[in-house]
Structures are given as structure tokens and as C-alpha cells.
Write a protein that holds these residues in place. Structure first.
Motif, PDB file in Angstrom:
ATOM      1  N   VAL A 134      -0.611   2.083   4.078  1.00 57.78           N
ATOM      2  CA  VAL A 134       0.071   0.991   3.389  1.00 57.78           C
ATOM      3  C   VAL A 134       1.490   1.446   3.065  1.00 57.78           C
ATOM      4  CG1 VAL A 134      -2.054  -0.003   2.473  1.00 57.78           C
ATOM      5  CG2 VAL A 134      -0.882   1.776   1.181  1.00 57.78           C
ATOM      6  N   PRO A 135       2.355   0.520   2.583  1.00 61.70           N
ATOM      7  CA  PRO A 135       3.758   0.900   2.354  1.00 61.70           C
ATOM      8  C   PRO A 135       3.959   1.726   1.079  1.00 61.70           C
ATOM      9  CG  PRO A 135       3.524  -1.475   2.688  1.00 61.70           C
ATOM     10  CD  PRO A 135       2.162  -0.921   2.437  1.00 61.70           C
ATOM     11  N   VAL A 166      -3.724  -6.645   0.741  1.00 54.52           N
ATOM     12  CA  VAL A 166      -4.780  -7.240   1.547  1.00 54.52           C
ATOM     13  C   VAL A 166      -4.480  -6.884   2.994  1.00 54.52           C
ATOM     14  CG1 VAL A 166      -5.836  -9.378   2.347  1.00 54.52           C
ATOM     15  CG2 VAL A 166      -5.226  -9.128  -0.058  1.00 54.52           C
ATOM     16  N   ARG A 167      -5.493  -6.348   3.700  1.00 56.22           N
ATOM     17  CA  ARG A 167      -5.311  -5.982   5.108  1.00 56.22           C
ATOM     18  C   ARG A 167      -6.204  -6.851   5.973  1.00 56.22           C
ATOM     19  NH1 ARG A 167      -7.763  -3.268   9.216  1.00 56.22           N
ATOM     20  NH2 ARG A 167      -6.405  -2.131  10.668  1.00 56.22           N
ATOM     21  N   ALA A 168      -5.595  -7.592   6.903  1.00 57.99           N
ATOM     22  CA  ALA A 168      -6.334  -8.454   7.822  1.00 57.99           C
ATOM     23  C   ALA A 168      -6.958  -7.617   8.934  1.00 57.99           C
ATOM     24  CB  ALA A 168      -5.403  -9.509   8.413  1.00 57.99           C
ATOM     25  N   THR A 175       1.228  -7.135   0.798  1.00 57.56           N
ATOM     26  CA  THR A 175       1.231  -6.538  -0.534  1.00 57.56           C
ATOM     27  C   THR A 175       1.505  -7.609  -1.578  1.00 57.56           C
ATOM     28  OG1 THR A 175       3.588  -6.004  -0.482  1.00 57.56           O
ATOM     29  CG2 THR A 175       2.059  -4.377   0.423  1.00 57.56           C
ATOM     30  N   PHE A 176       1.049  -7.366  -2.802  1.00 57.85           N
ATOM     31  CA  PHE A 176       1.292  -8.344  -3.864  1.00 57.85           C
ATOM     32  C   PHE A 176       1.240  -7.678  -5.228  1.00 57.85           C
ATOM     33  CE2 PHE A 176      -3.318  -8.395  -3.376  1.00 57.85           C
ATOM     34  CZ  PHE A 176      -3.784  -8.462  -4.680  1.00 57.85           C
ATOM     35  N   ASP A 177       1.851  -8.375  -6.204  1.00 53.08           N
ATOM     36  CA  ASP A 177       1.837  -7.971  -7.603  1.00 53.08           C
ATOM     37  C   ASP A 177       1.530  -9.185  -8.454  1.00 53.08           C
ATOM     38  OD1 ASP A 177       2.900  -5.081  -7.648  1.00 53.08           O
ATOM     39  OD2 ASP A 177       4.410  -6.124  -6.439  1.00 53.08           O
ATOM     40  N   ALA A 178       0.762  -8.995  -9.504  1.00 57.73           N
ATOM     41  CA  ALA A 178       0.590 -10.068 -10.485  1.00 57.73           C
ATOM     42  C   ALA A 178       1.921 -10.294 -11.183  1.00 57.73           C
ATOM     43  CB  ALA A 178      -0.485  -9.684 -11.495  1.00 57.73           C
ATOM     44  N   PRO A 179       2.309 -11.558 -11.441  1.00 57.38           N
ATOM     45  CA  PRO A 179       3.620 -11.839 -12.034  1.00 57.38           C
ATOM     46  C   PRO A 179       3.867 -11.130 -13.357  1.00 57.38           C
ATOM     47  CG  PRO A 179       2.639 -13.844 -11.173  1.00 57.38           C
ATOM     48  CD  PRO A 179       1.584 -12.786 -11.075  1.00 57.38           C
TER      49      PRO A 179
END
Length: 283
Positions: A134-135, A166-168, A175-179
């Protein structure tokens, strides 16, 4: 203290998998059938066994501790419904942790290489491994759904703030972050579970180090979920219908479980027990 029985996963038929700690603080796997029959197990050579996941067919995965040379290392295993145990490691692994198994028998987890760098893996039912990065620096791989989509968390060594991914199945990593996730050390976003529709649940630390649960839809929308009256909360598991299970502390820091339905309704879970044995604190 710290011994006893620890269920970690339940399948659609009601079979429960987990582990228990014996009098020597060694872990052992167990499978509890619907009629209450308990079968215990350990991979060959195990000094201590951890169990994380059971699928609909009754296959179980986790890892076990062995000593190689002068080092303690973990190796992955899968226990078939007939009780056959297969041990495994991705190519180049110095230590392997296996966390989730889907209905087809694909297993997701992570491993450390000889340089102590962590990588993710998916093990196909055939035994073929796909490894991925991942990054940033991978922290964990927590869940794989029945379509082979994987989720987990990572961080950057520049700020030690956590992010989720999430990896397809085709290898695409989002990649994501909760606000509301905080920007400081050990703050950020952690992913715990993903359902068939790609909905992820987990928790994040805000800028005050308060923990909040969240749900992230497949299109990327993140909703914070805090039960009413909570001082902090997490969200550990989500099912096919989008129902979330987790826990929270109230304003007196007493712990409770909860279930949250997709319409936002919370039901608190408290187990009515009295202190009849075990650790009760200092006199």
C-alpha cells in the motif's frame, strides 16, 4: 487473570471459532458446534495458537507460534472442515499473520520479510499467493469479503498517522480517511470489516484522541456512528445487511456492546452478570 476462552468468529450456521489460554498461558484453537460440542486443535509444532476467522463451510484460519533458531515466529494455518490442518507462509515471509477467510476459502493477512518490512497477502484456495503493498507502511489486513475485496490500515513513517485502504481483486488500492480523523501521532483511521457490498466499518481517533466508529459505503461516503450517551466507541464488524456490531464507553467509562441497523437505530447490549470469580481488582 488473562486466561480463559476467547471466541473470535461465528459462521452462518452458528459454529463458533476462537482460542483459549491454558494454565501455562499457551493458546489453543477451538471450534464450538451448535449443540455445544467443543473440539480443540493446534497446528503441528505450535507453542501457542491464535484463531481469527471461520467461513460458511467451517474452514478456520489464524496463526501459530513456533521457535526457529533463537527466534519466535508466527506461521499461518487453515483448518479444513474435516479437521485437516495446512500450514503456510507467503514467499519471503519471516513471520505470517492470517486474519480473514471468505466463503470460497481465500485468506487475507500480512507478513514481515527478512528486513522486517510488512506486506499484505491473499492466499487462494489452491494455495497460490498474491502479495501486495500500500502507499505507506502496512499496519494490518483485517478482512476479505466473498468477492475477494480486502481492507486494512497503514501509516507513514513521517507522521505516524493511520489511514485505511480497500484493495480490489484486480489489485487496485483505494485509500481513505474518516473526515473527523485527527492529524497527530497514532491518530487516524482504522478498518476492521468489509461486507459483500464493499461497505467497510472501523474506527478513528479524532484530534483529541477520542475514538469514534464509522461506516464507509462503496462509493466512499463515510458516516460517523456513535451510540447515544457514548464517550468513545468503535465499530468492529458489519454483516451482509449492513448491521454493525461494536462497543462503547458511556460518560462514566463503563463499557457496553451495541448493534446498529442501517437506519441508524442503536441497541445497547449488556450482559447481566455478577462477580463470582476471576480477577476483581486489589482489595
Amino acid at each position: 487473570t488473562s486466561q480463559g476462552t476467547f471466541p473470535t468468529s461465528i459462521d452462518v450456521s452458528g459454529r463458533i471459532a476462537g482460542y483459549y489460554m491454558d494454565a501455562n498461558f499457551a493458546g489453543h484453537g477451538f471450534l464450538r458446534a451448535r449443540d455445544g460440542t467443543i473440539t480443540t486443535f493446534d497446528p503441528p509444532g505450535s507453542l501457542s495458537t491464535d484463531v481469527h476467522s471461520i467461513n460458511a463451510a467451517g474452514a478456520i484460519t489464524g496463526e501459530f507460534l513456533v521457535i526457529e533458531g533463537r527466534s519466535e515466529v508466527y506461521r499461518g494455518f487453515v483448518r479444513a472442515p474435516d479437521g485437516t490442518i495446512t500450514t503456510f507462509d507467503p514467499p519471503g515471509s519471516a513471520s505470517t499473520l492470517a486474519f480473514s477467510i471468505n466463503a470460497a476459502g481465500a485468506i487475507a493477512g500480512f507478513y514481515s520479510d527478512a528486513s522486517s518490512v510488512t506486506h499484505g497477502f491473499v492466499r487462494a484456495p489452491s494455495g497460490k499467493f498474491t502479495t501486495f503493498d500500500v502507499p505507506g507502511l502496512l499496519d494490518d489486513v483485517t478482512s476479505i469479503n466473498d468477492l475477494g475485496v480486502v481492507t486494512g490500515s497503514y501509516y507513514h513513517d513521517t507522521d505516524w498517522r493511520y489511514h485505511s485502504f480497500v484493495r480490489a481483486p484486480n489489485g487496485t488500492v483505494t485509500t481513505f480517511d474518516a473526515p473527523g480523523a485527527g492529524p497527530l501521532v497514532v491518530q487516524g483511521t482504522f478498518a476492521e470489516s468489509i461486507n459483500l457490498f464493499g461497505v467497510v466499518t472501523g474506527f478513528y481517533y479524532d484530534a483529541s484522541y477520542v475514538i469514534h466508529g464509522y461506516v464507509r459505503t462503496r462509493d466512499g461516503a463515510v458516516t460517523t456512528i456513535d451510540p447515544p450517551g457514548s464517550s468513545d466507541s468503535d465499530a468492529r464488524s458489519i454483516n451482509l445487511l449492513g448491521v454493525v456490531a461494536g462497543s462503547y464507553n458511556d460518560t462514566s467509562y463503563r463499557g457496553h456492546g451495541y448493534v446498529r441497523t442501517p437506519d441508524g437505530t442503536f441497541t445497547t447490549i449488556d450482559i447481566p452478570v455478577t462477580a463470582t470469580g476471576g480477577y476483581k481488582g486489589a482489595a
